[in-house]
Design a protein around this motif. Structure first.
Motif, mmCIF file in Angstrom:
data_model
loop_
_atom_site.group_PDB
_atom_site.id
_atom_site.type_symbol
_atom_site.label_atom_id
_atom_site.label_comp_id
_atom_site.label_asym_id
_atom_site.label_seq_id
_atom_site.Cartn_x
_atom_site.Cartn_y
_atom_site.Cartn_z
ATOM 1 N N ILE A 227 0.879 -1.172 0.000
ATOM 2 C CA ILE A 227 0.000 0.000 0.000
ATOM 3 C C ILE A 227 0.909 1.212 0.000
ATOM 4 O O ILE A 227 1.393 1.661 1.047
ATOM 5 C CB ILE A 227 -0.937 -0.004 1.228
ATOM 6 N N ASP A 228 1.157 1.749 -1.196
ATOM 7 C CA ASP A 228 2.057 2.892 -1.348
ATOM 8 C C ASP A 228 1.294 4.167 -1.030
ATOM 9 O O ASP A 228 0.155 4.364 -1.487
ATOM 10 C CB ASP A 228 2.616 2.935 -2.772
ATOM 11 N N THR A 229 1.907 5.049 -0.236
ATOM 12 C CA THR A 229 1.236 6.264 0.234
ATOM 13 C C THR A 229 2.064 7.484 -0.122
ATOM 14 O O THR A 229 3.293 7.383 -0.291
ATOM 15 C CB THR A 229 1.030 6.217 1.760
ATOM 16 N N PRO A 230 1.430 8.664 -0.228
ATOM 17 C CA PRO A 230 2.201 9.895 -0.453
ATOM 18 C C PRO A 230 3.138 10.165 0.713
ATOM 19 O O PRO A 230 2.849 9.843 1.865
ATOM 20 C CB PRO A 230 1.117 10.976 -0.560
ATOM 21 N N GLY A 231 4.283 10.751 0.435
ATOM 22 C CA GLY A 231 5.260 11.020 1.482
ATOM 23 C C GLY A 231 4.866 12.197 2.351
ATOM 24 O O GLY A 231 4.200 13.149 1.908
ATOM 25 N N PHE A 232 5.291 12.137 3.612
ATOM 26 C CA PHE A 232 5.040 13.234 4.543
ATOM 27 C C PHE A 232 6.071 14.330 4.313
ATOM 28 O O PHE A 232 7.213 14.071 3.910
ATOM 29 C CB PHE A 232 5.130 12.749 5.991
ATOM 30 N N LEU A 233 5.650 15.560 4.616
ATOM 31 C CA LEU A 233 6.578 16.684 4.540
ATOM 32 C C LEU A 233 7.381 16.765 5.829
ATOM 33 O O LEU A 233 6.971 16.247 6.875
ATOM 34 C CB LEU A 233 5.810 17.983 4.306
ATOM 35 N N PRO A 234 8.560 17.401 5.783
ATOM 36 C CA PRO A 234 9.378 17.510 6.996
ATOM 37 C C PRO A 234 8.611 18.165 8.139
ATOM 38 O O PRO A 234 7.669 18.945 7.926
ATOM 39 C CB PRO A 234 10.573 18.364 6.543
ATOM 40 N N SER A 235 9.009 17.837 9.370
ATOM 41 C CA SER A 235 8.306 18.329 10.554
ATOM 42 C C SER A 235 8.449 19.835 10.674
ATOM 43 O O SER A 235 9.549 20.375 10.777
ATOM 44 C CB SER A 235 8.882 17.662 11.818
ATOM 45 N N SER A 236 7.304 20.519 10.616
ATOM 46 C CA SER A 236 7.243 21.955 10.832
ATOM 47 C C SER A 236 5.799 22.334 11.108
ATOM 48 O O SER A 236 4.876 21.564 10.831
ATOM 49 C CB SER A 236 7.778 22.735 9.611
ATOM 50 N N THR A 237 5.605 23.510 11.645
ATOM 51 C CA THR A 237 4.244 23.944 11.995
ATOM 52 C C THR A 237 3.373 24.081 10.760
ATOM 53 O O THR A 237 2.177 23.749 10.778
ATOM 54 C CB THR A 237 4.309 25.290 12.743
ATOM 55 N N SER A 238 3.936 24.533 9.656
ATOM 56 C CA SER A 238 3.146 24.748 8.452
ATOM 57 C C SER A 238 2.762 23.442 7.759
ATOM 58 O O SER A 238 1.811 23.415 6.962
ATOM 59 C CB SER A 238 3.921 25.643 7.473
ATOM 60 N N VAL A 240 2.007 20.489 9.380
ATOM 61 C CA VAL A 240 1.238 19.583 10.223
ATOM 62 C C VAL A 240 -0.115 19.276 9.607
ATOM 63 O O VAL A 240 -0.571 18.121 9.582
ATOM 64 C CB VAL A 240 1.085 20.169 11.642
ATOM 65 N N ARG A 241 -0.775 20.298 9.091
ATOM 66 C CA ARG A 241 -2.121 20.102 8.546
ATOM 67 C C ARG A 241 -2.097 19.172 7.349
ATOM 68 O O ARG A 241 -2.944 18.264 7.239
ATOM 69 C CB ARG A 241 -2.723 21.453 8.161
ATOM 70 N N ARG A 242 -1.113 19.340 6.445
ATOM 71 C CA ARG A 242 -1.064 18.483 5.268
ATOM 72 C C ARG A 242 -0.715 17.047 5.655
ATOM 73 O O ARG A 242 -1.304 16.084 5.143
ATOM 74 C CB ARG A 242 -0.023 19.012 4.276
ATOM 75 N N ASN A 243 0.241 16.889 6.565
ATOM 76 C CA ASN A 243 0.596 15.533 6.991
ATOM 77 C C ASN A 243 -0.582 14.831 7.658
ATOM 78 O O ASN A 243 -0.816 13.638 7.434
ATOM 79 C CB ASN A 243 1.785 15.590 7.947
ATOM 80 N N ARG A 244 -1.321 15.551 8.485
ATOM 81 C CA ARG A 244 -2.492 14.949 9.136
ATOM 82 C C ARG A 244 -3.529 14.533 8.098
ATOM 83 O O ARG A 244 -4.159 13.480 8.217
ATOM 84 C CB ARG A 244 -3.096 15.927 10.137
ATOM 85 N N LYS A 245 -3.706 15.349 7.053
ATOM 86 C CA LYS A 245 -4.666 15.015 6.001
ATOM 87 C C LYS A 245 -4.258 13.725 5.288
ATOM 88 O O LYS A 245 -5.097 12.870 4.989
ATOM 89 C CB LYS A 245 -4.762 16.172 5.013
#
Length: 799
Positions: A227-238, A240-245
């Motif tokens: 199950i291939d998934t989109p990669g998370f962005l590096p940890s930062s406040t800006s 967080v919302r995209r990674n959670r989505k």
């Protein structure tokens, strides 16, 4: 309660393959998905059960091909939740197979997979998997099937070789794997390396995966679904919302199709002392739950980096560098789940086309390890153990997170304490019972009519014969008993007159009260101070006085304290007073405090005595249990139905943490004459899904001179039922005069579990008896010591 076979089986499959240390976690990550898939499957006959398996795999730093050694310096363990997705089969023959036959088929399948992967059965990880399956089968098998299990294990190896040689039947085995990680770490490239063909797009400069998708392929007859998934962005406040989505969309996707294994990717060459990925790991834990880390393998890509220099100016070794990087990532995972017991397996991966290859064309790491073989072996072992777990109908709830207090109070102990509790009412209740007995005596009036007796001196007493001495002492004892009865009876009459006069003058002048002279303070007996090397005796430090104050305060001495120390360990407070007419209260408490621990025990009770004879009481008990507090609220109602019959009913509520226990009891006391007393009670305690029942019967026989002399014998029978187990017990308690001048106390109890104790205490006012007791004790200790020394000598000679 679990049977011994179930308990041992729990230990077998919940331990690590390479370590005996247990691990706890939460099984909530795939539970909802499993339930949803069960509902979706309907009557198709498939079975999907979440099970717990422990796999311990070190990082791929061994130089041997696909093997794990005992002396590997990087042990790690992981408990992985796996789901049985290959047990659904609508064949009626399969439904009729017993669990042993199914385990045999699973073992055959596992051995065939090992042959295809070129793995030997002597591999440490393989040997442990086979051992776990064999041991678990023995536990589940009946006594008649033990020989059958041993025969099946040998036959499975032969059948596996024959089936793999002929290729029939076809091998049906599949694994579903979820891929997570930051963008650019090499998730899609690793999938392509596993299949040895471009299954997904890769891009070294921008994210190549923009949606969730399944990548299916077959390797060595094993169906693998990524199950291939989109990669998370590096940890930062800006970000967080995209990674959670992204995580929420992945969670929705796997709800209907849960994976067996989770791969979390990191780049080995980018991990340094400044590495900090805690916010992203914490977000993964919040969205998926702590249980996601149970079946997660840490995949370190770019595993052929340039090694940094060490303190000596030379490059560090590959093993130490890998160990440092994986420990750093594992530390952040521990912080994310708030549990340091979790250890994830580590898989080193190198997808660079220019990396070294062996003579078979397989990518190898700098230490010569073939990482793909290790990947397949780890996934297969996890899958096989999960299927065996399901076939043997074993389930275990596991929790991850901060260590919570799972200790619960013993329900039988709570019930026993509740049944032993005697409701406290009027402090003068016991005096009233004694007064009734005293007023029934008539022979004490004979004391004044007795003729005078001449008291002999010591020299005159020695001149008497043995029979005369006995008659003289018996006469003195008889007169003493009559005199004491007379004194107690007169005190009883004075108490009654005082009570009547107090009731008549209840609204008297306060001036009379002020004119009363306070009684003198009375010193309490000295405390037993432990031996000390000090020249002076420090007993005076602990002397207390009893004054007219309603509170009695006493120090608590620590008998095991340091020498030359004051030795105060706490304080004890007691009080009992009449709040208003017919309303009484009593408070007893003790507090202990040292540099590390603090404990408190307190009992508070208030009672209302109805003039008719009924008594109603309510109380609160507080007790320290470790670092927690236990609260017990209890209430009693005592009803005197007849003159010599008292019925007592009570309820209690115990609070410990967030658990509550409710109890109820019924007790009846019957007095037969002045010398016999019978107490019968029965109760029930319930809480935390458990129920305990119990009851007791106690018969007390008092001496003929009670209450002047406290000679008594008590016989007790108890019964306790808890979790379908029943324990019967009996006990006795006696106190009587063995001969003149000597008292003997004998206590004992025994139960149906062949446990019990006997306690004998003797006190004497004659020096001869004391010497005999001391000599007997010393002689017994000497014999015991001799027997111990003899046993030690024989053990040394035998060794």
């Amino acid at each position: 309660m679990k049977g011994i076979r179930d308990w041992v089986f729990t230990q077998v499959l919940s331990k690590s393959l390479a370590s005996s240390r247990p691990l706890s976690g939460s099984g909530g990550f795939f539970q909802e998905a499993s339930l949803a898939r069960e509902e979706e499957s309907g009557d198709q006959g498939s079975s999907h059960i979440i099970t717990s398996v422990a796999i311990s795999v070190p990082p791929d730093t061994s130089s041997s091909f696909g093997s794990i050694h005992d002396n590997d310096p990087y042990p790690s363990q992981q408990q992985i939740l796996v789901e049985d997705s290959n047990l659904s089969n609508n064949s009626p023959n399969r439904k009729k197979m017993d669990p042993l036959a199914k385990i045999e088929n699973l073992q055959i399948k596992f051995l065939r997979l090992l042959q295809r992967l070129g793995q030997s059965q002597d591999n440490l990880l393989v040997a442990k998997v086979l051992y776990r399956m064999h041991l678990a089968t023995l536990i589940r098998a009946g006594e008649s099937d033990l020989k059958r299990v041993n025969l099946r294990n040998e036959r499975a190896k032969t059948i596996a070789r024959e089936q793999e040689a002929s290729g029939l039947p076809e091998l049906d085995f599949s694994i579903k794997i979820l891929v997570l990680g930051k963008t650019g770490v090499g998730k899609s490239a690793t999938i392509n390396s596993i299949f040895d063909q471009p299954k997904t797009e890769t891009n070294a400069f921008q994210p190549a995966t923009d949606c969730i998708r399944e990548v299916v392929g077959t390797v060595n007859g094993i169906k693998i679904t990524f199950i291939d998934t989109p990669g998370f962005l590096p940890s930062s406040t800006s970000n967080v919302r995209r990674n959670r989505k992204i995580m929420l969309s992945v969670k929705r996707f796997i709800r209907r199709s849960p994976p067996n294994v989770v791969l979390y990717f990191e780049r080995l060459d980018l991990i340094s002392m400044g590495y900090s990925n805690f916010p992203l790991l914490k977000l993964v834990t919040e969205v998926f739950g702590s249980a996601i880390w149970f079946n997660t393998i840490l995949v370190m890509t770019h595993s052929s980096p340039t090694l940094p220099e060490g303190p000596n100016g030379y490059p560090v070794s590959y093993e130490s560098y890998v160990n440092h990087c994986t420990d750093l990532v594992q530390q952040y995972i521990h912080q994310a789940v708030s549990d340091t017991r979790l250890e994830n397996p580590v898989l080193l991966v190198e997808n660079d086309p220019q990396c070294k290859r062996n003579f078979m064309g397989e990518n190898i790491l700098p230490n010569g390890q073939v990482w793909k073989s290790q990947f397949f072996l780890l996934c297969i072992c996890t899958k096989v153990l999960g299927d065996a777990n399901t076939l043997l109908e074993f389930q275990e709830s596991i929790e991850l997170g901060p260590l919570s207090n799972k200790r619960l109070p013993s329900l039988p102990h709570l019930l026993s304490s509740f049944l032993r509790r005697r409701s406290v009412s009027n402090p003068a209740e016991r005096e009233n019972e004694i007064d009734e007995i005293l007023l029934s005596y008539v022979e004490e009036e004979e004391y004044d009519q007795l003729p005078s007796i001449r008291i002999l001196t010591k020299s005159q007493f020695k001149k008497l014969t043995k029979s005369q001495k006995k008659a003289y002492l018996d006469e003195l004892e008889y007169r003493e008993t009559l005199y004491l009865k007379k004194q107690l009876k007169e005190e009883c009459l004075r108490r009654k007159e005082s009570k009547l006069s107090k009731e008549k003058s209840f609204a008297g002048d306060d001036a009379d009260v002020d004119d009363k002279v306070s009684p003198e303070a009375i010193p309490l007996p000295d405390m037993a101070v432990p031996p000390s090397f000090d020249s002076d005796c420090p007993v005076h430090r602990y002397r207390c006085l009893v004054t007219n104050d309603q509170w009695l305060a006493r120090p608590v001495l620590d008998p095991n304290g340091w020498d030359h120390d004051v030795g105060f360990d706490g304080i004890n407070l007691e009080t009992a007073l009449e709040v208003k007419k017919n309303v009484f209260a009593s408070i007893t408490g003790q507090m202990n405090k040292d540099k590390r621990d603090f404990s408190i025990q307190s009992e508070c009770t208030a009672a209302y005595v109805d003039p008719v004879g009924r008594t109603y009481s309510v109380g609160l008990d507080l007790q320290s249990t470790g670092k927690d507090l236990m609260y017990i609220v209890h209430s009693n109602a005592k009803l005197r139905s007849l003159k010599h019959n008292v019925t007592d009913c009570g309820v209690s509520l115990t609070s410990f943490g967030n658990k509550y226990f409710v109890g109820a009891k019924l007790e009846d006391t019957v007095l037969m004459g002045k010398r016999m007393k019978f107490v019968m009670n029965a109760g029930r305690m319930e809480g935390s899904g458990q129920v305990a029942h119990g009851g007791s019967f106690e018969a007390t026989f008092r001496g003929k001179d009670y209450p002047v002399r406290n000679d008594s014998v008590s016989l007790t029978m108890t019964a306790l039922s808890f979790n379908k187990e029943r324990v019967l017990g009996g006990g006795f308690q006696s106190e009587f005069r063995l001969i003149r001048g000597m008292k003997l106390s004998v206590n004992g109890n025994i139960n149906s579990q062949k446990m019990g104790r006997v306690c004998v205490k003797m006190s004497s006012s004659e020096h001869v008896e004391i010497v005999l007791v001391a000599v007997f004790s010393i002689f017994k200790a000497f014999l015991r010591r001799k027997a111990t020394e003899k046993g030690d000598i024989e053990a040394l000679e035998g060794g």
